[in-house]
Structures are given as structure tokens and as C-alpha cells.
Design a protein around this motif. Structure first.
Motif: not given
Length: 180
Positions: A52-69
Motif C-alpha cells: 500500500r505504501e509503495l503505491m501511495e508514495e512511489v506509484g509502484l504496484a506489486q508487479e513492478h517489484v520483487r521482494i528479496l527479503g
């Protein structure tokens, strides 16, 4: 939502690119730079809050990133009294955070700082991995150092033959000492 010890649950987000540089955001109308972060709402898991914060602050959705850790435990920092809102003084002490390390799998142009009606950042840049630990506001530095140290081991995920490490080790490699 503040816990019994006076800490607000929060997530910290470190986004790295394929060169293991990290996203560094400039707070809107301030000369202050930091990683994205934000509160965990009642009923949210840290991972849900992170997306949620990623989208609100940076505009990136789940498909734009991969959780590394992510960090194993909560990391806390106290907010100096003169930085607190008046209504929080008394019971509020600071933040307790779970930190996530993400790999950007989208493109730089996917970053949209105006994705929400209340933007946090008005500029951003890629920064070498360890630099933010020295550049962030002083009362957050130890948490940044600890999170970066704990998450550094995940940087090699998804990158063939590339490793980023502490500047001291990088300098040793550059001079031919301790090659791996």
C-alpha cells in the motif's frame, strides 16, 4: 495505532535496481531524503502495508517489484520531542519498523511520485547502497544501518555474477585484495 511502549508500527522500504543502487526520495518541499516508509493500519500485515505504501508514495504496484527479503524483527527509533506533533507528545515515542528489500523489475518510468493525493516525495534518484545510512536524518541512522546490514545478503538474488558490499570491501576488491 501506537503500541503499549509508545511505538507506531511501520514499514520501511528499500527498493534496488539491477545495479544494486537504492531508491532515495526527497521529502516534498524539504531538503530531506529518505527511503519510503509508512504506518501499518489496523488489520494489515506488514507485507500488505508495504504494498500500500509503495503505491501511495512511489506509484509502484506489486508487479513492478520483487521482494528479496525482510528484517526478522522490529527495529525501533525514537523521534525527538521537537519533531513530534503536539497531540502525540506524552505517549508516543517513535516508530517500530519491519524493513523490506525489493528489486525493481519494472522500469524507472513506472515510478509515479504523484500517485496519491498526498505525495510524500517531490524528487527521487538512485543512490549507492550504503550512502543513505550517513545521509538520513540523525535519529533514523542506526535503524537505516541495521536494516541495510541485515538485508545486504539478499542483493545477489536474481543477479548473476554481481555483488554489492560494504564500501570497505568494495575498495579491497578494486585494489585486487580478497577477490572472490
Amino acid at each position: 495505532m501506537i503500541d503499549k511502549d509508545g511505538y507506531r508500527p511501520n514499514v520501511g522500504i528499500i527498493i534496488c535496481n539491477t545495479r544494486n543502487e537504492v531508491f532515495w526520495g526527497k521529502r516534498i518541499r524539504q531538503n530531506s531524503w529518505q527511503f519510503p516508509q509508512g504506518g501499518i493500519k489496523h488489520g494489515e500485515s506488514p507485507e500488505q502495508a508495504m504494498y500500500r505504501e509503495l503505491m501511495e508514495e512511489v506509484g509502484l504496484a506489486q508487479e513492478h517489484v520483487r521482494i528479496l527479503g525482510r528484517t526478522r524483527n522490529w527495529m525501533r527509533y525514537d523521534v525527538p520531542r521537537d519533531w513530534m506533533k503536539r497531540e502525540w507528545r506524552g505517549h508516543y515515542r517513535g516508530q517500530k519498523q519491519i524493513w523490506f528489500l525489493l528489486r525493481l523489475v519494472g522500469r524507472d518510468c513506472d515510478v509515479k511520485l504523484r500517485a496519491s493525493s498526498h505525495p510524500e516525495f517531490d524528487a527521487w534518484r538512485w543512490h549507492e547502497y550504503w550512502a543513505p545510512a550517513a545521509d538520513v536524518v540523525e535519529f533514523k541512522r542506526e535503524v537505516y544501518r541495521t536494516a541495510l546490514s541485515e538485508l545486504e545478503r539478499y542483493l545477489s538474488i536474481g543477479i548473476e555474477h554481481q555483488r554489492t558490499c560494504h564500501p570497505y570491501m568494495l575498495a579491497m576488491r578494486t585494489h585486487g585484495i580478497g577477490r572472490t
